[in-house]
Design an enzyme around this catalytic site. Structure first.
Site, PDB file in Angstrom:
ATOM      1  N   ASP A  11      22.030   4.828 -33.752  1.00 33.66           N
ATOM      2  CA  ASP A  11      20.839   5.217 -34.538  1.00 33.66           C
ATOM      3  C   ASP A  11      20.740   4.333 -35.785  1.00 33.66           C
ATOM      4  OD1 ASP A  11      22.025   7.996 -36.586  1.00 33.66           O
ATOM      5  OD2 ASP A  11      23.150   6.334 -35.710  1.00 33.66           O
ATOM      6  N   HIS A 239      31.808   4.265 -41.656  1.00 36.07           N
ATOM      7  CA  HIS A 239      31.910   5.249 -40.565  1.00 36.07           C
ATOM      8  C   HIS A 239      31.844   4.565 -39.180  1.00 36.07           C
ATOM      9  CE1 HIS A 239      31.597   8.661 -43.277  1.00 36.07           C
ATOM     10  NE2 HIS A 239      30.453   8.251 -43.747  1.00 36.07           N
TER      11      HIS A 239
HETATM   12  O1  RIB Z   1      28.456  10.850 -40.413  1.00 38.09           O
HETATM   13  C1  RIB Z   1      28.273   9.460 -40.315  1.00 38.09           C
HETATM   14  C2  RIB Z   1      27.470   9.112 -39.096  1.00 38.09           C
HETATM   15  O2  RIB Z   1      26.144   9.627 -39.216  1.00 38.09           O
HETATM   16  C3  RIB Z   1      27.299   7.595 -38.912  1.00 38.09           C
HETATM   17  O3  RIB Z   1      27.157   7.310 -37.553  1.00 38.09           O
HETATM   18  C4  RIB Z   1      26.025   7.321 -39.635  1.00 38.09           C
HETATM   19  O4  RIB Z   1      25.355   6.147 -39.126  1.00 38.09           O
HETATM   20  C5  RIB Z   1      25.225   8.541 -39.283  1.00 38.09           C
HETATM   21  O5  RIB Z   1      24.664   8.342 -37.983  1.00 38.09           O
HETATM   22 CA    CA Z   2      25.241   5.987 -36.780  1.00 36.94          CA
END
Ligand code: RIB
Ligand code: CA
Length: 313
Positions: A11, A239
């Site tokens: 995303d 992340h």
């Molecule tokens: O919590 C972090 C996640 O949520 C990552 O994948 C960030 O891109 C959002 O999608």
């Molecule tokens: Ca993400």
């Protein structure tokens, strides 16, 4: 060494963009496609961004399949423009419309066709994976591995006090994915919130003039300003790049084998609950018969930052 075939479900999303560039540049990986999903932004924006990222990286030959616009059982919670920008990549003004278009397959159809024998790197809500299982019920016996950025086993959430963003966007889908027969590795907040690229390192990594670097410089500066505003820390959480790093060097992580359920009710909706064992109720019904996941519980955070920096640099 044969490169590992990978489908990235994403995303994009600023940290997704870093992970995608990392994967595209890794000789160990053969990115066979990007499947897009709502999350950080609406799925049409995520799809436009996936096409743009591939073209900026001069990898326009990699197909993009547009996926779900909403969770399997509820309404989309909505985009988070205050974190990723209205355009999903930091509102830098650098994004041009992509020349390419997505393929004529939905993300679920693309996963059914191309994920067998491959690894799925899931960086967003797990809706597309759950829909792919609905389309092809034996898919989970054919996929090599599913590496998920998401969840929080032993730490608080980031989207709510209980839940991590990808999980709370579609808890029903996540519970299906974590209950299927494919090997799943959960790269959750337990480790990703410890992998912080600090300001000086960001400046070093995004100082160059390559098109990918210029895009990342604009995108990361938006995310960096948000985190500095809310936390007072000059840096960004890696992340999604941490989940990609798991594929490149799993030795940087320590995992435990636990069954994991995803809460779908009440104010803890989206919380990922591992069964660590040792409770009074020896075999709690909700976890009975559930497959064991490899849950990341520790990480060489500096090692991941070094790997990402080195590879992006
Ligand atoms: O919590 C972090 C996640 O949520 C990552 O994948 C960030 O891109 C959002 O999608
Ligand atoms: Ca993400």
């Amino acid at each position: 060494m044969t490169a590992r075939r990978v489908v990235i479900d994403t995303d994009p999303g600023i940290d997704d963009a870093i992970a995608i560039f990392l994967a595209l540049g890794a000789a160990e990986l053969d990115v066979v496609g990007l499947t897009t999903v709502y999350g950080n932004c609406a799925v049409d924006v995520a799809t436009r961004n996936a096409l743009v990222l591939l073209e900026v990286a001069e990898r326009g030959e990699v197909p993009v399949a547009m996926g779900a616009a909403a969770p399997v059982a509820t309404e989309y919670r909505g985009a988070i423009p205050h974190i990723h920008g209205v355009d999903g990549l930091g509102d830098s003004g650098l994004l041009t419309e992509p020349a390419g278009r997505p393929v004529d397959l939905t993300a679920a159809e693309f996963l059914c066709r191309h994920a067998p024998g491959a690894t799925v790197l899931a960086l967003g809500p797990l809706t597309n994976l759950a829909l792919a299982l609905r389309l092809r019920p034996d898919l989970d016996t054919l996929v090599r591995q599913v590496v998920v950025m998401g969840g929080n086993a032993l730490v608080p959430g980031n989207a709510t006090p209980a839940a991590e963003a990808n999980m709370v966007n579609d808890p029903e889908a996540a519970d299906v994915v974590f209950g299927a027969r494919w090997p799943v590795t959960m790269v959750g907040l337990d480790v990703t919130q410890r992998v912080v690229m600090d300001g000086p390192r960001i400046d070093a990594v995004t100082g160059g003039d390559a098109p990918t670097t210029r895009l990342l410089r604009g995108a990361i500066s938006f995310y960096r300003r948000f985190l500095e505003r809310v936390s007072g820390v000059d840096g960004i959480y890696l992340h999604d790049p941490t989940a990609a790093a798991y594929l490149l060097d799993p030795g940087l992580f320590r995992t435990e084998r636990w069954p994991v359920r995803v809460e779908t009710q009440g104010f803890s909706r989206g919380k990922t609950w591992p069964n660590l064992g040792g409770t009074d109720d020896e075999a709690p019904a909700a976890w009975q018969g559930r497959p064991l996941l490899d849950v990341c519980v520790d990480v060489d955070a500096a090692g991941v930052v070094d790997l990402v920096s080195r590879r992006l640099g």
